[in-house]
Design an enzyme around this catalytic site. Sequence first.
Site, PDB file in Angstrom:
ATOM      1  N   TYR A   1       0.818  -1.207   0.000  1.00 51.75           N
ATOM      2  CA  TYR A   1       0.000   0.000   0.000  1.00 51.75           C
ATOM      3  C   TYR A   1       0.849   1.253   0.000  1.00 51.75           C
ATOM      4  CZ  TYR A   1       0.733   0.948   5.032  1.00 51.75           C
ATOM      5  OH  TYR A   1       1.275   1.257   6.248  1.00 51.75           O
TER       6      TYR A   1
ATOM      7  N   LYS B   1       6.382  -2.032   1.830  1.00 52.80           N
ATOM      8  CA  LYS B   1       5.206  -1.458   2.517  1.00 52.80           C
ATOM      9  C   LYS B   1       4.008  -2.388   2.377  1.00 52.80           C
ATOM     10  CE  LYS B   1       3.121   3.104   3.242  1.00 52.80           C
ATOM     11  NZ  LYS B   1       3.257   3.098   4.693  1.00 52.80           N
TER      12      LYS B   1
ATOM     13  N   GLU C   1      11.723   2.216  14.333  1.00 55.58           N
ATOM     14  CA  GLU C   1      10.868   3.318  13.856  1.00 55.58           C
ATOM     15  C   GLU C   1       9.596   3.355  14.684  1.00 55.58           C
ATOM     16  OE1 GLU C   1       9.694   2.497   9.748  1.00 55.58           O
ATOM     17  OE2 GLU C   1       9.625   0.366  10.199  1.00 55.58           O
TER      18      GLU C   1
ATOM     19  N   LEU D   1      10.919   1.176   7.141  1.00 56.93           N
ATOM     20  CA  LEU D   1      10.343   1.651   5.889  1.00 56.93           C
ATOM     21  C   LEU D   1      11.150   2.872   5.421  1.00 56.93           C
ATOM     22  CD1 LEU D   1       7.913   1.146   3.943  1.00 56.93           C
ATOM     23  CD2 LEU D   1       6.912   3.165   4.981  1.00 56.93           C
TER      24      LEU D   1
HETATM   25  N1  PDD Z   1       2.816   4.980   7.318  1.00 60.84           N
HETATM   26  N2  PDD Z   1       7.470   3.724   8.926  1.00 60.84           N
HETATM   27  C1  PDD Z   1       6.321   3.013   8.924  1.00 60.84           C
HETATM   28  C2  PDD Z   1       6.291   1.702   9.626  1.00 60.84           C
HETATM   29  C3  PDD Z   1       5.180   3.509   8.265  1.00 60.84           C
HETATM   30  O1  PDD Z   1       4.037   2.797   8.266  1.00 60.84           O
HETATM   31  C4  PDD Z   1       5.248   4.785   7.629  1.00 60.84           C
HETATM   32  C5  PDD Z   1       4.077   5.366   6.896  1.00 60.84           C
HETATM   33  C6  PDD Z   1       6.466   5.500   7.680  1.00 60.84           C
HETATM   34  C7  PDD Z   1       6.640   6.835   7.019  1.00 60.84           C
HETATM   35  O2  PDD Z   1       6.668   6.726   5.611  1.00 60.84           O
HETATM   36  P1  PDD Z   1       6.166   7.911   4.680  1.00 60.84           P
HETATM   37  O3  PDD Z   1       6.935   9.126   5.077  1.00 60.84           O
HETATM   38  O4  PDD Z   1       6.489   7.457   3.323  1.00 60.84           O
HETATM   39  O5  PDD Z   1       4.684   8.066   4.941  1.00 60.84           O
HETATM   40  C8  PDD Z   1       7.556   4.926   8.322  1.00 60.84           C
HETATM   41  C9  PDD Z   1       1.640   5.433   6.606  1.00 60.84           C
HETATM   42  C10 PDD Z   1       1.464   6.907   6.631  1.00 60.84           C
HETATM   43  C11 PDD Z   1       0.428   4.671   7.123  1.00 60.84           C
HETATM   44  O6  PDD Z   1       0.585   3.484   7.317  1.00 60.84           O
HETATM   45  O7  PDD Z   1      -0.650   5.241   7.256  1.00 60.84           O
END
Ligand code: PDD
Length: 286
Positions: free
Chosen positions: A33, A150, A182, A206
């Site tokens: 996703y 992801k 994270e 991620l």
């Molecule tokens: N989550 N680390 C994890 C485990 C994440 O699920 C996310 C993003 C990030 C940050 O990635 P980015 O800057 O590309 O959004 C880091 C999204 C926002 C979610 O699951 O809703």
Amino acid sequence: MTRTVYVNGEYLPETEAKISIFDRGFLMADAVYEVTSVLGGKLIDFEGHAVRLERSLSELEMKAPCTKEELLEIHRKLVELNGIDEGLVYLQVTRGSAGDRDFVFPPEDTVPGLVLFTQNKPGLADSPAAKKGAKVISIEDIRWGRRDIKTTQLLYPSMGKMMAKKAGADDAWMIEDGHVTEGTSNNAYFVKDGVIVTRPLSNDILHGITRKAVLRMAAEAQLKIEERLFTIDEAKEADEAFTTSASAFVMPVVEIDGVALGDGTPGPIAKRLREIYLEESVKTAI
Ligand code: PDD
């Protein structure tokens, strides 16, 4: 208002959208996703999300459901149909359905599943939560070893959020082998003596799209950055901390495991990076 969503080639009211019970996303979390934010009715860093999606798909030998240009068009159409000024677009690609349950991947010609929907979030940029800052707790990281992909395997992050909630906090930072990986849905940073510290990229975390942009903007603002492993104790002794994600941009962290950072309010570097990020990313939104 009933949302219009996109499911496998069709724009439908959310109440009429359907997927197969045999879809591997549903049965096996065999799906990837992306979440792209919308500000001023435009998509923030669509290109970054599209490139990461391609990488997630190729790491799992999953077929792309359509071209990048088609994905952009679907994103834009949903934003328009749902009148989103500030909010998010959620996209999910699954390995599709083979009409039964089987651990073996379905045949090559199985059509991948594609679902997109919007989330309307007025006030996303000017968020009260960001003004207050987040309280985090630390929990063990027991997720699988390919967190760079992801996938929709979000049960543990979801449980982490609930552990935080039960502890009176907002979120959890995860720890593996003594080092912070994270946040449950964001990348984690602390600042000590003017130096921003965050974990380097690997399969353990991620590769955040917001992380990449914020680190570039921090470097342009002459801020010092160290990408290295760090412990939760180092973070607790920091002057300030923050997280980054597409859904919350730069979110100041004001407390870790009950220990207030600095004076317990959002730190100057986190606040500045949030401002810079919002200003710069809106300029290049499409
Ligand atoms: N989550 N680390 C994890 C485990 C994440 O699920 C996310 C993003 C990030 C940050 O990635 P980015 O800057 O590309 O959004 C880091 C999204 C926002 C979610 O699951 O809703």
